[in-house]
Design a protein around this motif. Sequence first.
Motif, PDB file in Angstrom:
ATOM      1  N   GLU A  87     -34.637 101.535  23.339  1.00 15.04           N
ATOM      2  CA  GLU A  87     -35.651 101.265  24.364  1.00 15.04           C
ATOM      3  C   GLU A  87     -35.293 100.020  25.171  1.00 15.04           C
ATOM      4  OE1 GLU A  87     -39.239 100.949  22.056  1.00 15.04           O
ATOM      5  OE2 GLU A  87     -39.423 103.116  21.818  1.00 15.04           O
ATOM      6  N   SER A  88     -34.825  99.003  24.490  1.00 15.52           N
ATOM      7  CA  SER A  88     -34.480  97.742  25.160  1.00 15.52           C
ATOM      8  C   SER A  88     -33.266  97.900  26.065  1.00 15.52           C
ATOM      9  CB  SER A  88     -34.225  96.648  24.130  1.00 15.52           C
ATOM     10  OG  SER A  88     -35.400  96.404  23.400  1.00 15.52           O
ATOM     11  N   GLU A  89     -32.279  98.642  25.606  1.00 15.33           N
ATOM     12  CA  GLU A  89     -31.092  98.882  26.436  1.00 15.33           C
ATOM     13  C   GLU A  89     -31.468  99.638  27.702  1.00 15.33           C
ATOM     14  OE1 GLU A  89     -28.465 100.773  23.622  1.00 15.33           O
ATOM     15  OE2 GLU A  89     -27.530  98.856  23.075  1.00 15.33           O
ATOM     16  N   THR A  90     -32.374 100.587  27.560  1.00  8.95           N
ATOM     17  CA  THR A  90     -32.853 101.332  28.732  1.00  8.95           C
ATOM     18  C   THR A  90     -33.578 100.396  29.695  1.00  8.95           C
ATOM     19  OG1 THR A  90     -33.075 103.356  27.423  1.00  8.95           O
ATOM     20  CG2 THR A  90     -34.307 103.258  29.487  1.00  8.95           C
ATOM     21  N   ALA A  91     -34.419  99.511  29.160  1.00  6.73           N
ATOM     22  CA  ALA A  91     -35.145  98.555  30.006  1.00  6.73           C
ATOM     23  C   ALA A  91     -34.178  97.613  30.718  1.00  6.73           C
ATOM     24  CB  ALA A  91     -36.135  97.757  29.160  1.00  6.73           C
ATOM     25  N   ILE A  92     -33.141  97.168  30.030  1.00  8.00           N
ATOM     26  CA  ILE A  92     -32.144  96.283  30.645  1.00  8.00           C
ATOM     27  C   ILE A  92     -31.387  97.021  31.754  1.00  8.00           C
ATOM     28  CG2 ILE A  92     -29.963  95.063  30.232  1.00  8.00           C
ATOM     29  CD1 ILE A  92     -31.146  94.206  27.501  1.00  8.00           C
ATOM     30  N   GLU A  93     -31.005  98.270  31.481  1.00 12.61           N
ATOM     31  CA  GLU A  93     -30.315  99.065  32.509  1.00 12.61           C
ATOM     32  C   GLU A  93     -31.208  99.230  33.739  1.00 12.61           C
ATOM     33  OE1 GLU A  93     -29.036 102.804  30.826  1.00 12.61           O
ATOM     34  OE2 GLU A  93     -27.823 101.794  29.310  1.00 12.61           O
ATOM     35  N   ASN A  94     -32.484  99.486  33.518  1.00  8.41           N
ATOM     36  CA  ASN A  94     -33.416  99.625  34.646  1.00  8.41           C
ATOM     37  C   ASN A  94     -33.529  98.321  35.427  1.00  8.41           C
ATOM     38  OD1 ASN A  94     -33.900 102.292  33.983  1.00  8.41           O
ATOM     39  ND2 ASN A  94     -35.756 101.849  32.817  1.00  8.41           N
ATOM     40  N   SER A  95     -33.538  97.209  34.724  1.00  9.83           N
ATOM     41  CA  SER A  95     -33.594  95.903  35.391  1.00  9.83           C
ATOM     42  C   SER A  95     -32.341  95.673  36.228  1.00  9.83           C
ATOM     43  CB  SER A  95     -33.727  94.772  34.369  1.00  9.83           C
ATOM     44  OG  SER A  95     -34.963  94.842  33.717  1.00  9.83           O
ATOM     45  N   GLU A  96     -31.182  96.041  35.673  1.00 14.42           N
ATOM     46  CA  GLU A  96     -29.929  95.880  36.412  1.00 14.42           C
ATOM     47  C   GLU A  96     -29.916  96.743  37.671  1.00 14.42           C
ATOM     48  OE1 GLU A  96     -27.059  96.735  33.335  1.00 14.42           O
ATOM     49  OE2 GLU A  96     -26.995  94.634  32.690  1.00 14.42           O
ATOM     50  N   LYS A  97     -30.447  97.956  37.563  1.00 13.66           N
ATOM     51  CA  LYS A  97     -30.538  98.827  38.732  1.00 13.66           C
ATOM     52  C   LYS A  97     -31.466  98.216  39.780  1.00 13.66           C
ATOM     53  CE  LYS A  97     -29.642 103.137  36.251  1.00 13.66           C
ATOM     54  NZ  LYS A  97     -30.240 104.370  35.723  1.00 13.66           N
ATOM     55  N   GLU A  98     -32.579  97.704  39.324  1.00 13.72           N
ATOM     56  CA  GLU A  98     -33.541  97.088  40.232  1.00 13.72           C
ATOM     57  C   GLU A  98     -32.941  95.859  40.910  1.00 13.72           C
ATOM     58  OE1 GLU A  98     -38.234  95.730  40.308  1.00 13.72           O
ATOM     59  OE2 GLU A  98     -37.443  96.775  38.555  1.00 13.72           O
ATOM     60  N   ILE A  99     -32.145  95.102  40.179  1.00 15.86           N
ATOM     61  CA  ILE A  99     -31.474  93.933  40.769  1.00 15.86           C
ATOM     62  C   ILE A  99     -30.538  94.372  41.886  1.00 15.86           C
ATOM     63  CG2 ILE A  99     -29.761  92.123  40.288  1.00 15.86           C
ATOM     64  CD1 ILE A  99     -31.190  91.761  37.536  1.00 15.86           C
ATOM     65  N   LYS A 100     -29.798  95.466  41.680  1.00 14.73           N
ATOM     66  CA  LYS A 100     -28.890  95.979  42.723  1.00 14.73           C
ATOM     67  C   LYS A 100     -29.679  96.396  43.968  1.00 14.73           C
ATOM     68  CE  LYS A 100     -25.153  97.530  39.739  1.00 14.73           C
ATOM     69  NZ  LYS A 100     -24.379  98.662  39.228  1.00 14.73           N
ATOM     70  N   VAL A 101     -30.794  97.072  43.733  1.00 14.14           N
ATOM     71  CA  VAL A 101     -31.629  97.505  44.857  1.00 14.14           C
ATOM     72  C   VAL A 101     -32.156  96.285  45.612  1.00 14.14           C
ATOM     73  CG1 VAL A 101     -33.835  98.616  45.441  1.00 14.14           C
ATOM     74  CG2 VAL A 101     -32.270  99.718  43.827  1.00 14.14           C
ATOM     75  N   LEU A 102     -32.591  95.278  44.865  1.00 12.77           N
ATOM     76  CA  LEU A 102     -33.111  94.073  45.501  1.00 12.77           C
ATOM     77  C   LEU A 102     -32.017  93.326  46.276  1.00 12.77           C
ATOM     78  CD1 LEU A 102     -35.526  92.792  42.715  1.00 12.77           C
ATOM     79  CD2 LEU A 102     -36.169  93.720  44.949  1.00 12.77           C
ATOM     80  N   ARG A 103     -30.803  93.334  45.776  1.00  9.63           N
ATOM     81  CA  ARG A 103     -29.685  92.687  46.490  1.00  9.63           C
ATOM     82  C   ARG A 103     -29.475  93.370  47.856  1.00  9.63           C
ATOM     83  NH1 ARG A 103     -27.966  88.347  44.147  1.00  9.63           N
ATOM     84  NH2 ARG A 103     -27.684  88.321  41.904  1.00  9.63           N
ATOM     85  N   GLU A 104     -29.602  94.693  47.862  1.00  3.77           N
ATOM     86  CA  GLU A 104     -29.458  95.420  49.123  1.00  3.77           C
ATOM     87  C   GLU A 104     -30.586  95.047  50.090  1.00  3.77           C
ATOM     88  OE1 GLU A 104     -28.984  99.656  48.568  1.00  3.77           O
ATOM     89  OE2 GLU A 104     -27.467  99.338  47.018  1.00  3.77           O
ATOM     90  N   LYS A 105     -31.811  94.954  49.571  1.00  2.00           N
ATOM     91  CA  LYS A 105     -32.949  94.557  50.401  1.00  2.00           C
ATOM     92  C   LYS A 105     -32.761  93.147  50.944  1.00  2.00           C
ATOM     93  CE  LYS A 105     -37.147  96.906  48.873  1.00  2.00           C
ATOM     94  NZ  LYS A 105     -38.429  96.702  48.186  1.00  2.00           N
ATOM     95  N   ILE A 106     -32.265  92.276  50.090  1.00  2.00           N
ATOM     96  CA  ILE A 106     -32.058  90.872  50.494  1.00  2.00           C
ATOM     97  C   ILE A 106     -31.024  90.787  51.603  1.00  2.00           C
ATOM     98  CG2 ILE A 106     -31.131  88.649  49.717  1.00  2.00           C
ATOM     99  CD1 ILE A 106     -32.506  89.176  47.005  1.00  2.00           C
ATOM    100  N   SER A 107     -30.012  91.629  51.526  1.00  2.00           N
ATOM    101  CA  SER A 107     -28.960  91.584  52.550  1.00  2.00           C
ATOM    102  C   SER A 107     -29.505  91.900  53.942  1.00  2.00           C
ATOM    103  CB  SER A 107     -27.814  92.526  52.187  1.00  2.00           C
ATOM    104  OG  SER A 107     -28.243  93.867  52.293  1.00  2.00           O
ATOM    105  N   LYS A 108     -30.639  92.578  54.002  1.00  2.00           N
ATOM    106  CA  LYS A 108     -31.256  92.943  55.282  1.00  2.00           C
ATOM    107  C   LYS A 108     -32.277  91.906  55.744  1.00  2.00           C
ATOM    108  CE  LYS A 108     -30.623  97.776  54.154  1.00  2.00           C
ATOM    109  NZ  LYS A 108     -31.266  99.008  53.745  1.00  2.00           N
ATOM    110  N   ALA A 109     -32.563  90.914  54.902  1.00  2.00           N
ATOM    111  CA  ALA A 109     -33.563  89.895  55.243  1.00  2.00           C
ATOM    112  C   ALA A 109     -32.965  88.841  56.174  1.00  2.00           C
ATOM    113  CB  ALA A 109     -34.083  89.236  53.961  1.00  2.00           C
ATOM    114  N   SER A 110     -33.847  88.011  56.718  1.00  2.00           N
ATOM    115  CA  SER A 110     -33.379  86.932  57.596  1.00  2.00           C
ATOM    116  C   SER A 110     -32.566  85.919  56.792  1.00  2.00           C
ATOM    117  CB  SER A 110     -34.576  86.238  58.261  1.00  2.00           C
ATOM    118  OG  SER A 110     -35.333  85.565  57.281  1.00  2.00           O
TER     119      SER A 110
END
Length: 175
Positions: free
Chosen positions: A78-101
Amino acid sequence: MKQFLKQLIMKTNIISLIIIVFMTGTVLTSCGEASKQDAKAAKEDAKELSKDLKQGAEDTSREIKTAVSADWQKFKAESETAIENSEKEIKVLREKISKASKSEKEKLTQQLDKLEQKSNELKEKLAKRGKAFKDGVISFNEASITTERKFEREFTHDMNELGTALKDLFKNNVN
């Protein structure tokens, strides 16, 4: 004849005394043997009880190890799955950040870097705990159940905080 009776009584008294002494010695000796046998039996009973206690402790330890190991495997997955989900979310957020001012990008990247570091620390903490299980470093007794529950509770709390912080990253920085 008096003399003869006197000698006979004297011999009878001596024989009686000898028989009494012999019987007393026999009784005392047999009592000592019974005590020795009772002590020996008690010692054997104690040895048997000790073996039973050791076997019971081993059985309990085995049961605890099985239960703790099964719980650990479930928690780890369960914890490994949660960590993987967090890592995926971090990647998505990095993409969003790249579009910010530019000013937002710098601030958000810094915050996300801290969250990513926290994610990596949790991943490492989980890996260390898994290695301890694999290497048999963890002792399995009643205290290990409590220790494992505490570890799982703290780890879950930290993962929940990380997840909340990742979700709130843009909320806190919206103009």
